[in-house]
Design an enzyme around this catalytic site. Structure first.
Site, PDB file in Angstrom:
ATOM      1  N   GLU A   1       0.825  -1.215   0.000  1.00 53.62           N
ATOM      2  CA  GLU A   1       0.000   0.000   0.000  1.00 53.62           C
ATOM      3  C   GLU A   1       0.857   1.262   0.000  1.00 53.62           C
ATOM      4  O   GLU A   1       1.162   1.819   1.051  1.00 53.62           O
ATOM      5  CB  GLU A   1      -0.942  -0.002   1.207  1.00 53.62           C
ATOM      6  CG  GLU A   1      -2.015  -1.076   1.111  1.00 53.62           C
ATOM      7  CD  GLU A   1      -3.051  -1.021   2.230  1.00 53.62           C
ATOM      8  OE1 GLU A   1      -2.858  -0.240   3.184  1.00 53.62           O
ATOM      9  OE2 GLU A   1      -4.050  -1.755   2.131  1.00 53.62           O
TER      10      GLU A   1
ATOM     11  N   GLU B   1      -6.115  -7.513  -1.032  1.00 54.35           N
ATOM     12  CA  GLU B   1      -6.441  -7.439   0.397  1.00 54.35           C
ATOM     13  C   GLU B   1      -7.764  -6.716   0.562  1.00 54.35           C
ATOM     14  O   GLU B   1      -8.006  -5.713  -0.105  1.00 54.35           O
ATOM     15  CB  GLU B   1      -5.339  -6.660   1.134  1.00 54.35           C
ATOM     16  CG  GLU B   1      -5.587  -6.562   2.632  1.00 54.35           C
ATOM     17  CD  GLU B   1      -4.586  -5.642   3.335  1.00 54.35           C
ATOM     18  OE1 GLU B   1      -3.358  -5.836   3.186  1.00 54.35           O
ATOM     19  OE2 GLU B   1      -5.060  -4.714   4.029  1.00 54.35           O
TER      20      GLU B   1
HETATM   21  C1  IDC Z   1      -3.164  -3.946  10.337  1.00 48.28           C
HETATM   22  C2  IDC Z   1      -3.419  -5.109  11.263  1.00 48.28           C
HETATM   23  C3  IDC Z   1      -3.109  -4.719  12.662  1.00 48.28           C
HETATM   24  C4  IDC Z   1      -1.670  -4.224  12.729  1.00 48.28           C
HETATM   25  C5  IDC Z   1      -1.451  -3.092  11.737  1.00 48.28           C
HETATM   26  C6  IDC Z   1       0.011  -2.682  11.667  1.00 48.28           C
HETATM   27  O1  IDC Z   1      -4.759  -5.541  11.115  1.00 48.28           O
HETATM   28  O2  IDC Z   1      -3.290  -5.801  13.563  1.00 48.28           O
HETATM   29  O3  IDC Z   1      -1.381  -3.763  14.037  1.00 48.28           O
HETATM   30  O4  IDC Z   1      -1.829  -3.522  10.441  1.00 48.28           O
HETATM   31  O5  IDC Z   1       0.132  -1.371  11.349  1.00 48.28           O
HETATM   32  C7  IDC Z   1      -4.230  -2.270   5.628  1.00 48.28           C
HETATM   33  C8  IDC Z   1      -2.891  -2.892   5.676  1.00 48.28           C
HETATM   34  C9  IDC Z   1      -2.785  -3.894   6.795  1.00 48.28           C
HETATM   35  C10 IDC Z   1      -3.536  -3.452   8.016  1.00 48.28           C
HETATM   36  C11 IDC Z   1      -5.019  -3.360   7.666  1.00 48.28           C
HETATM   37  C12 IDC Z   1      -5.913  -2.932   8.847  1.00 48.28           C
HETATM   38  O6  IDC Z   1      -2.497  -3.468   4.466  1.00 48.28           O
HETATM   39  O7  IDC Z   1      -1.416  -4.104   7.092  1.00 48.28           O
HETATM   40  O8  IDC Z   1      -3.352  -4.412   9.021  1.00 48.28           O
HETATM   41  N1  IDC Z   1      -5.182  -2.417   6.559  1.00 48.28           N
HETATM   42  O9  IDC Z   1      -5.561  -1.667   9.304  1.00 48.28           O
HETATM   43  N2  IDC Z   1      -4.673  -1.450   4.706  1.00 48.28           N
HETATM   44  C13 IDC Z   1      -5.911  -1.047   5.039  1.00 48.28           C
HETATM   45  C14 IDC Z   1      -6.255  -1.661   6.232  1.00 48.28           C
END
Ligand code: IDC
Length: 330
Positions: free
Chosen positions: A168, A255
């Site tokens: 991302e 994702e």
């Molecule tokens: C989130 C995980 C969370 C973790 C965080 C790290 O769910 O447990 O602490 O990352 O910063 C994304 C990302 C993905 C995120 C997810 C939810 O690709 O890494 O995971 N998210 O926030 N993009 C949109 C949402």
């Protein structure tokens, strides 16, 4: 006696010839009959031209939830949910990430195991270079080139491996930052693996797929990532996907979640339904975030369930149940 002598010489020659064999250990398994994919219009297709939709789950960060990378877990997702793909999320900059002090050998071992289990089960597997807080994909470009060079050399024969170059990106214009980054990493991959499908992230947490219109990479087997979290991203975001598809862009949802973009908050079932309908209608692939029992609503397994495979319906979170149904649905 003559026979003994003969077998002695044969062993001797065998030893000699194996000493000449390349020293590099071969990849753990070679896929047997998993059709290679290519981009056909806005979708993926097999060599006969049949549309193939990848549907499955993403791991959480490999460093944080390594135990979910196991053969029985993948088998449960395949047999119980009808999934044909798994995504291995290798964070780059978060705590314990590949470029932030994580144990690289251990992380690569998890990637190798993930590929091996997916391969043995006949599933596709995505190697996801999970940039997030790094935002600009060039922050760790050298490491990305080295990583994908190594992986694509190792998995050149694996028809089931896809490479995702940057989860991302943020604040990174497509034309001046992401595209040149992707060209550089892609060149490393193509030197080893000329035709694997490669997923390239788009700006603003992989949502600006329209930026790619008229400015695609000069490589036929690239798909462009769009990510959504259904409680945050609704009709205006679905419109972005529709616009990109209408312009012929192969959109790939590597994702997605059904809660809000933080990975938590309430699940929006109505928005989820709209998303699933849009993806199905256009044969868009999707991978659900994420296969773990963390106490957050995006986790597919309930927080109080410690099982690492063989989940029953009551072990799944609301997100888990909805995703299982969506994956099972054609
Ligand atoms: C989130 C995980 C969370 C973790 C965080 C790290 O769910 O447990 O602490 O990352 O910063 C994304 C990302 C993905 C995120 C997810 C939810 O690709 O890494 O995971 N998210 O926030 N993009 C949109 C949402």
């Amino acid at each position: 006696m003559a026979q003994k002598l003969l077998s002695f010489f044969m062993t001797f020659f065998l030893l000699l010839s194996s000493a000449d064999a390349p020293q590099e250990t071969p990849p753990p398994s070679i896929p047997d009959g998993i059709p290679p994919l290519h981009v056909a219009g806005t979708v993926l297709a097999d060599p006969q031209g049949n549309t193939v939709r990848l549907k499955g789950v993403s791991t959480h960060g490999l460093a944080w939830f390594p135990d979910y990378v196991n053969a029985d877990a993948f088998r449960t997702i395949k047999e119980g949910w009808g999934a044909n793909a798994v995504r291995l999320a290798l964070y780059t900059q978060e705590y314990g990430g590949y470029c932030s002090g994580g144990d690289r050998e251990k992380l690569k071992e998890l990637v190798d195991k993930g590929v091996q289990y997916a391969t043995e089960l006949g599933m596709y597997v995505i190697l996801d270079w999970h940039i997030l807080s790094d935002g600009d994909p060039r922050a760790h470009q050298d490491e990305a080139v080295a990583f994908f060079n190594e992986m694509s050399r190792k998995y050149a024969d694996h028809t089931n491996v896809l490479y995702e170059l940057c989860n991302e990106p943020q604040n990174s214009p497509w034309q001046t930052v992401i595209k040149p980054y992707a060209e550089t990493v892609l060149a490393a991959i193509r030197a080893n693996d000329p035709d694997a499908v490669v997923i390239v992230g788009t700006n603003t947490w992989s949502q600006d797929v329209e930026d790619v219109i008229g400015r695609r990479l000069a490589d036929e087997n690239v798909v462009y990532a769009f990510h959504f979290y259904a409680a945050t991203h609704k009709e205006s975001y679905r419109q972005k996907v529709k616009n990109a598809l209408a312009a012929g862009i192969p959109v790939f949802v590597s994702e997605c979640g059904l809660c809000d973009a933080s990975g938590s908050g309430g699940v929006d079932e109505n928005s989820a339904r709209e998303w699933f309908a849009l993806l199905k209608e256009n044969h868009v692939s999707f991978l659900a975030w994420s296969l773990c029992n963390k106490n957050e609503t995006s986790a597919l397994i309930k927080p109080d369930c410690a099982k690492l495979s063989g989940w029953a319906a009551e072990d799944l979170s609301q997100s888990g149940k909805l995703f299982r149904d969506a994956i099972l649905d054609g």
